[in-house]
Scaffold this motif. Structure first.
Motif, mmCIF file in Angstrom:
data_model
loop_
_atom_site.group_PDB
_atom_site.id
_atom_site.type_symbol
_atom_site.label_atom_id
_atom_site.label_comp_id
_atom_site.label_asym_id
_atom_site.label_seq_id
_atom_site.Cartn_x
_atom_site.Cartn_y
_atom_site.Cartn_z
ATOM 1 N N UNK A 127 -0.902 9.270 -7.090
ATOM 2 C CA UNK A 127 0.105 9.219 -6.041
ATOM 3 C C UNK A 127 0.955 7.955 -6.156
ATOM 4 N N UNK A 128 2.090 7.974 -5.479
ATOM 5 C CA UNK A 128 3.001 6.831 -5.500
ATOM 6 C C UNK A 128 2.339 5.569 -4.944
ATOM 7 N N UNK A 129 1.520 5.722 -3.899
ATOM 8 C CA UNK A 129 0.988 4.555 -3.195
ATOM 9 C C UNK A 129 -0.480 4.278 -3.520
ATOM 10 N N UNK A 130 -0.930 4.704 -4.698
ATOM 11 C CA UNK A 130 -2.223 4.339 -5.284
ATOM 12 C C UNK A 130 -3.434 4.983 -4.583
ATOM 13 N N UNK B 220 -2.309 -6.645 -8.760
ATOM 14 C CA UNK B 220 -0.888 -6.355 -8.607
ATOM 15 C C UNK B 220 -0.689 -4.848 -8.421
ATOM 16 N N UNK B 221 0.517 -4.469 -8.014
ATOM 17 C CA UNK B 221 0.811 -3.055 -7.818
ATOM 18 C C UNK B 221 0.618 -2.238 -9.078
ATOM 19 N N UNK B 222 1.093 -2.764 -10.195
ATOM 20 C CA UNK B 222 0.938 -2.055 -11.459
ATOM 21 C C UNK B 222 -0.516 -1.895 -11.859
ATOM 22 N N UNK B 223 -1.317 -2.945 -11.630
ATOM 23 C CA UNK B 223 -2.738 -2.869 -11.947
ATOM 24 C C UNK B 223 -3.445 -1.859 -11.040
ATOM 25 N N UNK B 224 -3.048 -1.814 -9.764
ATOM 26 C CA UNK B 224 -3.649 -0.846 -8.851
ATOM 27 C C UNK B 224 -3.336 0.589 -9.281
ATOM 28 N N UNK B 225 -2.116 0.806 -9.764
ATOM 29 C CA UNK B 225 -1.774 2.153 -10.218
ATOM 30 C C UNK B 225 -2.583 2.520 -11.458
ATOM 31 N N UNK B 226 -2.865 1.538 -12.313
ATOM 32 C CA UNK B 226 -3.688 1.803 -13.493
ATOM 33 C C UNK B 226 -5.142 2.086 -13.097
ATOM 34 N N UNK C 95 4.768 7.994 -9.868
ATOM 35 C CA UNK C 95 3.770 6.938 -10.040
ATOM 36 C C UNK C 95 4.348 5.533 -10.173
ATOM 37 N N UNK C 96 5.657 5.405 -10.431
ATOM 38 C CA UNK C 96 6.240 4.063 -10.596
ATOM 39 C C UNK C 96 7.296 3.763 -9.540
ATOM 40 N N UNK C 97 7.415 4.604 -8.522
ATOM 41 C CA UNK C 97 8.476 4.427 -7.520
ATOM 42 C C UNK C 97 8.330 3.129 -6.734
ATOM 43 N N UNK C 98 7.082 2.619 -6.612
ATOM 44 C CA UNK C 98 6.848 1.401 -5.835
ATOM 45 C C UNK C 98 6.806 0.145 -6.706
ATOM 46 N N UNK C 99 7.134 0.290 -7.990
ATOM 47 C CA UNK C 99 6.931 -0.807 -8.934
ATOM 48 C C UNK C 99 8.252 -1.341 -9.480
ATOM 49 N N UNK D 112 -5.578 13.529 -25.066
ATOM 50 C CA UNK D 112 -5.106 14.914 -25.082
ATOM 51 C C UNK D 112 -4.956 15.530 -23.702
ATOM 52 N N UNK D 113 -4.856 14.674 -22.672
ATOM 53 C CA UNK D 113 -4.710 15.180 -21.309
ATOM 54 C C UNK D 113 -3.251 15.574 -21.067
ATOM 55 N N UNK D 114 -3.037 16.798 -20.616
ATOM 56 C CA UNK D 114 -1.701 17.268 -20.273
ATOM 57 C C UNK D 114 -1.214 16.525 -19.035
ATOM 58 N N UNK D 115 0.040 16.067 -19.045
ATOM 59 C CA UNK D 115 0.596 15.308 -17.921
ATOM 60 C C UNK D 115 1.830 16.015 -17.377
ATOM 61 N N UNK D 116 1.873 16.174 -16.055
ATOM 62 C CA UNK D 116 3.082 16.620 -15.352
ATOM 63 C C UNK D 116 3.431 15.520 -14.363
ATOM 64 N N UNK D 117 4.599 14.917 -14.532
ATOM 65 C CA UNK D 117 4.942 13.683 -13.825
ATOM 66 C C UNK D 117 6.313 13.795 -13.173
ATOM 67 N N UNK D 118 6.393 13.464 -11.887
ATOM 68 C CA UNK D 118 7.675 13.381 -11.185
ATOM 69 C C UNK D 118 8.272 11.990 -11.378
ATOM 70 N N UNK D 119 9.540 11.926 -11.763
ATOM 71 C CA UNK D 119 10.215 10.647 -11.942
ATOM 72 C C UNK D 119 11.648 10.722 -11.429
#
Length: 259
Positions: A92-95, A154-160, A179-183, A203-210
């Protein structure tokens, strides 16, 4: 790992109408191939988040079909729905981390479907789950952070951390909702690079909103665009020229680049 020719997800004539009458998704159809990195773009309110929440069944579709690994999950319930959700990771956007808990504990929460609520509450996890948690923290570049509190990162570390938590499910597909809207720009690239690493190495399939096309062009294998609930575009990121940009975002829109 490269993209295979096997279809992992099929969206067929998907509709979503909210109780207030808002028609968020209108006859949406597309396939996702195993190992693909698909990005969904569009203005706020275009239906991007609704689409992801229908795929993982946080929302019930109003019509159409969702086929995941050749199984119709459109209206799954109970045990079958829980199994489906265990194979679909969500970022999610907010971790959505537990701030006062350690990084390791937050990652282990991704094993909840296997561990159960009671054992998770008391921190009782298998050696395999703990080993996997450390492995996934290493994959997202957080080796040595396991015992830090999540709210000290940090925000980026929390998202990771959120990415590592999702990987604990051993998902077949990973959904990332803005996933990066708050960064900030530099951190955005870092998070996207780790998502791409998960996609290519595991090999994980990713569907990402940007939102940002500059990120889309750099990380996506393929892009679809939504506008007012309609699917406008399905193709290669680099083929979105200025005309397509105006069609998707409006005549007055100006592209913002993240370097």
């Amino acid at each position: 790992m490269g993209v295979s020719t096997n279809t992992i997800l099929q969206i067929q004539n998907l509709e979503k109408i909210y109780p207030n009458g808002h028609h968020a998704l209108k006859d949406i159809s597309f396939d996702v191939v195993q190992g693909e990195f698909l990005v969904v773009i569009g203005l706020s309110g275009s239906g991007k988040s609704t689409l992801l929440r229908c795929i993982n069944r946080l929302l019930n579709p109003s019509g159409g079909k969702i086929l995941f690994q050749d199984q119709n999950i459109t209206f799954s319930k109970g045990k079958r729905l829980r199994k489906t959700r265990s194979e679909i990771g969500m970022i999610f956007q907010h971790f959505n981390l537990i701030p006062r808990k350690t990084v390791l504990t937050n990652v282990l929460m991704g094993a909840l479907s296997r561990t159960g609520i009671l054992k998770s509450f008391f921190g009782i996890y298998s050696k395999q789950d703990r080993d996997n948690a450390y492995k996934y923290l290493e994959i997202v570049g957080l080796t040595g952070k396991a015992n830090q509190r999540a709210d000290n990162l940090s925000g980026g570390q929390q998202q990771r951390v959120a990415i590592a938590r999702a990987l604990m499910q051993n998902p077949k597909i990973l959904l990332a909702d803005e996933p990066v809207a708050s960064l900030d720009p530099a951190t955005s690239h870092s998070v996207m690079q780790y998502l791409k690493k998960v996609n290519q190495e595991l090999g994980v399939t990713v569907v990402c909103n940007l939102h940002f096309l500059s990120l889309v062009r750099q990380y996506a294998d393929r892009v679809i665009a939504l506008k007012a609930g309609n699917l406008l575009y399905d193709g290669k990121p680099l083929e979105i020229n200025e005309d397509w940009f105006k069609t998707i975002y409006g005549e007055e829109a100006v592209e913002v680049t993240i370097n």
